[in-house]
Design a protein around this motif. Structure first.
Motif, PDB file in Angstrom:
ATOM      1  N   TYR A 129       1.115  -1.256  -0.318  1.00  0.00           N
ATOM      2  CA  TYR A 129       0.095  -0.550   0.161  1.00  0.00           C
ATOM      3  C   TYR A 129       0.606   1.090   0.174  1.00  0.00           C
ATOM      4  O   TYR A 129       0.609   2.359  -0.827  1.00  0.00           O
ATOM      5  N   ARG A 130       2.369   1.060   0.762  1.00  0.00           N
ATOM      6  CA  ARG A 130       2.767   2.409   0.572  1.00  0.00           C
ATOM      7  C   ARG A 130       3.086   2.822  -0.739  1.00  0.00           C
ATOM      8  O   ARG A 130       4.039   3.847  -0.739  1.00  0.00           O
ATOM      9  N   LEU A 131       3.809   1.643  -1.079  1.00  0.00           N
ATOM     10  CA  LEU A 131       4.693   1.226  -2.470  1.00  0.00           C
ATOM     11  C   LEU A 131       3.434   2.470  -3.517  1.00  0.00           C
ATOM     12  O   LEU A 131       4.069   2.539  -4.537  1.00  0.00           O
ATOM     13  N   VAL A 139      -8.421  -0.204  -5.250  1.00  0.00           N
ATOM     14  CA  VAL A 139      -7.150  -0.627  -5.202  1.00  0.00           C
ATOM     15  C   VAL A 139      -6.838  -1.888  -4.385  1.00  0.00           C
ATOM     16  O   VAL A 139      -5.721  -2.672  -4.740  1.00  0.00           O
ATOM     17  N   ARG A 140      -7.171  -2.513  -3.422  1.00  0.00           N
ATOM     18  CA  ARG A 140      -7.512  -3.660  -2.297  1.00  0.00           C
ATOM     19  C   ARG A 140      -7.382  -4.258  -3.227  1.00  0.00           C
ATOM     20  O   ARG A 140      -6.352  -5.885  -3.139  1.00  0.00           O
ATOM     21  N   ASP A 141      -8.232  -4.734  -4.106  1.00  0.00           N
ATOM     22  CA  ASP A 141      -8.628  -6.061  -4.864  1.00  0.00           C
ATOM     23  C   ASP A 141      -7.729  -6.198  -6.110  1.00  0.00           C
ATOM     24  O   ASP A 141      -7.271  -7.183  -6.162  1.00  0.00           O
ATOM     25  N   GLY A 200      -0.813  -7.588   8.459  1.00  0.00           N
ATOM     26  CA  GLY A 200      -1.316  -6.416   8.123  1.00  0.00           C
ATOM     27  C   GLY A 200      -2.141  -6.103   8.461  1.00  0.00           C
ATOM     28  O   GLY A 200      -1.948  -6.057  10.268  1.00  0.00           O
ATOM     29  N   ARG A 201      -3.507  -6.014   7.453  1.00  0.00           N
ATOM     30  CA  ARG A 201      -4.636  -5.323   8.199  1.00  0.00           C
ATOM     31  C   ARG A 201      -6.137  -6.447   8.453  1.00  0.00           C
ATOM     32  O   ARG A 201      -6.710  -6.681   9.266  1.00  0.00           O
ATOM     33  N   ASP A 202      -5.524  -6.898   7.053  1.00  0.00           N
ATOM     34  CA  ASP A 202      -6.937  -8.265   6.795  1.00  0.00           C
ATOM     35  C   ASP A 202      -6.289  -9.427   6.034  1.00  0.00           C
ATOM     36  O   ASP A 202      -6.975  -9.716   5.481  1.00  0.00           O
ATOM     37  N   MET A 203      -4.823  -9.636   6.751  1.00  0.00           N
ATOM     38  CA  MET A 203      -4.879 -10.796   6.665  1.00  0.00           C
ATOM     39  C   MET A 203      -5.480 -12.109   6.817  1.00  0.00           C
ATOM     40  O   MET A 203      -5.466 -13.887   5.747  1.00  0.00           O
ATOM     41  N   ARG A 247      -9.458   6.048  10.367  1.00  0.00           N
ATOM     42  CA  ARG A 247      -9.445   5.698   9.149  1.00  0.00           C
ATOM     43  C   ARG A 247      -9.408   4.295   8.837  1.00  0.00           C
ATOM     44  O   ARG A 247     -10.529   3.799   7.961  1.00  0.00           O
ATOM     45  N   ASP A 248      -8.806   3.290   9.254  1.00  0.00           N
ATOM     46  CA  ASP A 248      -8.650   1.612   9.250  1.00  0.00           C
ATOM     47  C   ASP A 248      -8.841   1.338   9.545  1.00  0.00           C
ATOM     48  O   ASP A 248     -10.135   0.318   9.495  1.00  0.00           O
ATOM     49  N   ILE A 249     -10.063   1.494  10.826  1.00  0.00           N
ATOM     50  CA  ILE A 249     -10.862   0.504  11.851  1.00  0.00           C
ATOM     51  C   ILE A 249     -12.101   0.705  10.660  1.00  0.00           C
ATOM     52  O   ILE A 249     -12.791   0.074  10.582  1.00  0.00           O
ATOM     53  N   ASN A 250     -13.037   2.148  10.588  1.00  0.00           N
ATOM     54  CA  ASN A 250     -14.325   2.268   9.786  1.00  0.00           C
ATOM     55  C   ASN A 250     -14.074   2.265   8.452  1.00  0.00           C
ATOM     56  O   ASN A 250     -15.743   2.905   8.167  1.00  0.00           O
ATOM     57  N   ARG A 251     -12.849   2.427   8.106  1.00  0.00           N
ATOM     58  CA  ARG A 251     -14.083   2.139   6.140  1.00  0.00           C
ATOM     59  C   ARG A 251     -14.603   0.802   6.668  1.00  0.00           C
ATOM     60  O   ARG A 251     -14.349   0.048   6.686  1.00  0.00           O
ATOM     61  N   SER A 252     -15.013   0.589   5.075  1.00  0.00           N
ATOM     62  CA  SER A 252     -16.186  -0.066   4.583  1.00  0.00           C
ATOM     63  C   SER A 252     -15.320  -1.211   3.813  1.00  0.00           C
ATOM     64  O   SER A 252     -15.134  -2.852   3.804  1.00  0.00           O
TER      65      SER A 252
HETATM   66  O1   DC Z   1       1.037  -1.459   8.807  1.00  0.00           O
HETATM   67  P1   DC Z   1       1.916  -0.531   7.782  1.00  0.00           P
HETATM   68  O2   DC Z   1       2.040   0.561   8.897  1.00  0.00           O
HETATM   69  O3   DC Z   1       2.964  -0.394   6.952  1.00  0.00           O
HETATM   70  O4   DC Z   1       0.352   0.158   6.936  1.00  0.00           O
HETATM   71  C1   DC Z   1       0.189   1.145   5.740  1.00  0.00           C
HETATM   72  C2   DC Z   1      -1.236   1.762   5.815  1.00  0.00           C
HETATM   73  O5   DC Z   1      -1.524   0.441   4.446  1.00  0.00           O
HETATM   74  C3   DC Z   1      -2.194   1.006   6.941  1.00  0.00           C
HETATM   75  O6   DC Z   1      -2.231   2.792   7.447  1.00  0.00           O
HETATM   76  C4   DC Z   1      -3.535   0.985   6.236  1.00  0.00           C
HETATM   77  C5   DC Z   1      -2.760   0.189   4.766  1.00  0.00           C
HETATM   78  N1   DC Z   1      -2.744  -1.155   4.810  1.00  0.00           N
HETATM   79  C6   DC Z   1      -3.564  -1.841   4.599  1.00  0.00           C
HETATM   80  O7   DC Z   1      -5.040  -1.220   5.217  1.00  0.00           O
HETATM   81  N2   DC Z   1      -4.033  -3.736   5.168  1.00  0.00           N
HETATM   82  C7   DC Z   1      -3.013  -3.780   4.959  1.00  0.00           C
HETATM   83  N3   DC Z   1      -2.310  -5.045   4.866  1.00  0.00           N
HETATM   84  C8   DC Z   1      -1.834  -3.937   5.385  1.00  0.00           C
HETATM   85  C9   DC Z   1      -1.597  -1.584   4.755  1.00  0.00           C
END
Ligand code: DC
Length: 226
Positions: free
Chosen positions: A41-43, A112-114, A133-136, A187-192
């Protein structure tokens, strides 16, 4: 055995929970592959800026994500892999607060996620994968053999980040770091799209007040290798 059967340990949680360090240590200890999904996501955010693509232009962001020219190059013992974008070493650049914030902004977009989904799944290889990650555990590897949700209080995460920034010579206040962490969490918690939350079958580990060694040993216990 097909690569889709290679075991996966999914480690999710907010930034600053110790995930990055612990997943690196886990992967090394087990001799498994590592996926740093946040780096993708950063890249994507960094590549978009380099190509003058607005972070609101979803169609173009999808193109950038789908065509990312990225390589993770292993480094000697214990150091994180070098991150190469279109031939350029961007390891340090993708770690900045700005890049993290931009990543979090584009990560709210489902398309973007897809576009990054299959690239993440391709990391699943024998002998196994540790995925950070966040959604592994919820989306990318719902069949992961072990799911860990690593968390810590916002204050503790802010202190950890503040110490890292200070050590790197960045002039910043603890209040500013805490505020940024709160905005990013929100933002990360409340996105759909794939919000940050523990999978139903995740083991939650709170790293508040624990050393990295203690966190690692709890994760190893969760993995059954302690
Ligand atoms: O883990 P990180 O701080 O490098 O992630 C940067 C951002 O990327 C984080 O704020 C949300 C997004 N992210 C995500 O939505 N899903 C992931 N699996 C990893 C990161």
């Amino acid at each position: 055995m097909s690569k889709d059967n290679a075991p996966v340990i999914a480690v999710d949680g907010p930034g600053g929970s110790g995930k990055g360090t612990v997943t690196q240590m886990l992967a090394k200890k087990l001799g498994w592959h590592l996926l740093d999904s946040g780096a993708l996501y950063r890249l994507t955010a960094l590549a978009a800026i380099r190509q003058n693509v607005s972070l609101d232009n979803e169609t173009e962001l999808v193109r950038v994500a789908a065509s990312l020219d990225v390589a993770f190059e292993p480094t000697p013992e214990g150091e994180p892999a070098k991150v190469i974008l279109a031939g350029e070493d961007v390891t340090a650049e993708i770690r900045t607060e700005t890049c993290g914030d931009n990543a979090s902004r584009i990560a709210v977009m489902q398309s973007v996620r897809d576009a990054l989904l299959q690239r993440q799944r391709d990391f699943q290889q024998e002998p196994g994968l540790v995925a950070d990650g966040r959604d592994m555990g919820t989306v990318v590897f719902p069949n992961a053999s072990v799911k860990i949700f690593l968390t810590a209080s916002a204050e503790e995460r802010a202190h950890r980040r503040y110490s890292q920034l200070k050590a790197a010579g960045v002039d910043v206040s603890i209040d500013a770091v805490l505020e940024e962490i709160r905005v990013r969490d929100e933002r990360d918690i409340n996105r759909s799209a794939a919000p940050l939350k523990p999978a139903d079958d995740a083991q939650v580990i709170d790293s508040t007040g624990l050393s990295i060694k203690e966190v690692l040993s709890r994760c190893l216990a969760a993995v059954g290798q302690a």
